[in-house]
Design an enzyme around this catalytic site. Structure first.
Site, PDB file in Angstrom:
ATOM      1  N   ASP A   8      18.580  31.469  33.111  1.00  0.00           N
ATOM      2  CA  ASP A   8      17.184  31.844  32.867  1.00  0.00           C
ATOM      3  C   ASP A   8      16.851  31.476  31.428  1.00  0.00           C
ATOM      4  O   ASP A   8      17.478  31.986  30.494  1.00  0.00           O
ATOM      5  CB  ASP A   8      16.975  33.349  33.076  1.00  0.00           C
ATOM      6  CG  ASP A   8      17.039  33.742  34.543  1.00  0.00           C
ATOM      7  OD1 ASP A   8      17.195  32.846  35.389  1.00  0.00           O
ATOM      8  OD2 ASP A   8      16.928  34.949  34.843  1.00  0.00           O
ATOM      9  N   ASP A 129       9.756  36.683  45.735  1.00  0.00           N
ATOM     10  CA  ASP A 129      10.222  37.802  44.920  1.00  0.00           C
ATOM     11  C   ASP A 129       9.479  39.044  45.390  1.00  0.00           C
ATOM     12  O   ASP A 129       8.246  39.079  45.335  1.00  0.00           O
ATOM     13  CB  ASP A 129       9.936  37.540  43.440  1.00  0.00           C
ATOM     14  CG  ASP A 129      10.507  36.199  42.983  1.00  0.00           C
ATOM     15  OD1 ASP A 129      11.590  35.834  43.470  1.00  0.00           O
ATOM     16  OD2 ASP A 129       9.866  35.523  42.157  1.00  0.00           O
TER      17      ASP A 129
END
Length: 242
Positions: A8, A129
């Protein structure tokens, strides 16, 4: 089952979030290129990268680092975060990205998904998500009223072949994935499902593998030392060959 170690990116560094909260971010490595090389050395066949700056702003911010990673490691990379139009998808595929992940754009712009899938087929993945089974967008800051399975079915009808599912409440917690939601999703669609969020150890990976899930993204458990990537890949591959 394929294991995808995660990077990330925020402001050029590797960070990890806790339950998708940008305020609860922690730098886990200063040099993402070094991290990617280590993943390759440990047997990774695919790397999952998220441009968190892109997810927040709607445009890719860490492209130079991502491009360098692709050229350096020479294994497939999938990328998500801030990909909102076909021009960006074209640019990323041209830059060597193997699979482009659409999240917010998929919910807000079905036409984009249709065009992207028609042009690039399996090189397009949809990132779903979810928070309390509802789809979240814009770097997880906004939660829609759309059920995650209904959305996945809609994407499948369009022709999407890869779905990455994250239960936000589990992400970065090392408390185990939401196996119930993952199982329901995997049984509801025929797309390749990639599990993400909360995976804490090899036992979690074994359970996900038994569900006949296509892949699992592992982030914090690798950085914390809970999972030895090389060992995990060997064990899961061994289970696959039984």
């Amino acid at each position: 089952m394929i294991i995808l170690p995660a990077i990330d990116l925020k402001e050029g560094k590797c960070i990890r979030l806790y339950q998708g909260d940008f305020k609860a971010s922690k730098v886990v490595a200063e040099d993402p290129i070094e991290v990617a090389l280590k993943f390759k050395e440990n047997g990774a066949e695919y790397i999952h990268i998220v441009d968190l700056d892109g997810a927040l702003t709607g445009e890719i911010k860490n492209l130079s680092i991502i491009s360098y990673i692709i050229k350096t490691i020479n294994i497939p990379v999938e990328l998500g975060g801030g990909i909102r139009n076909l021009n960006t998808i074209d640019m990323l595929i041209d830059a060597g990205i193997e699979r482009v992940i659409l999240g917010t754009a998929a919910l807000n712009n079905r036409g984009l998904v249709e065009k992207a899938v028609k042009k690039y087929d399996e090189k397009i993945a949809i990132g779903i998500d979810a928070k309390n089974e509802k789809v979240a967008i814009n770097g997880w800051l906004n939660v829609s009223s759309i059920n995650y399975i209904d959305f996945a079915k809609e994407m499948e009808k369009i022709g999407v072949r890869n779905i990455i599912f994250t239960d936000i409440s589990k992400d970065g917690t090392l408390k185990g994935p939401n196996l119930d939601q993952l199982k329901k999703l995997n049984e509801s669609i025929s797309c390749n499902v990639i599990a993400s969020g909360g995976i804490k150890d090899i036992e979690d990976l074994k359970v996900i593998k038994e569900m006949d899930v296509y892949g699992a993204i592992v982030g914090k458990a690798i950085y914390s030392g809970n999972i030895n990537l090389n060992e995990a890949i060997k064990i899961i591959n061994k289970e696959s060959s039984k």
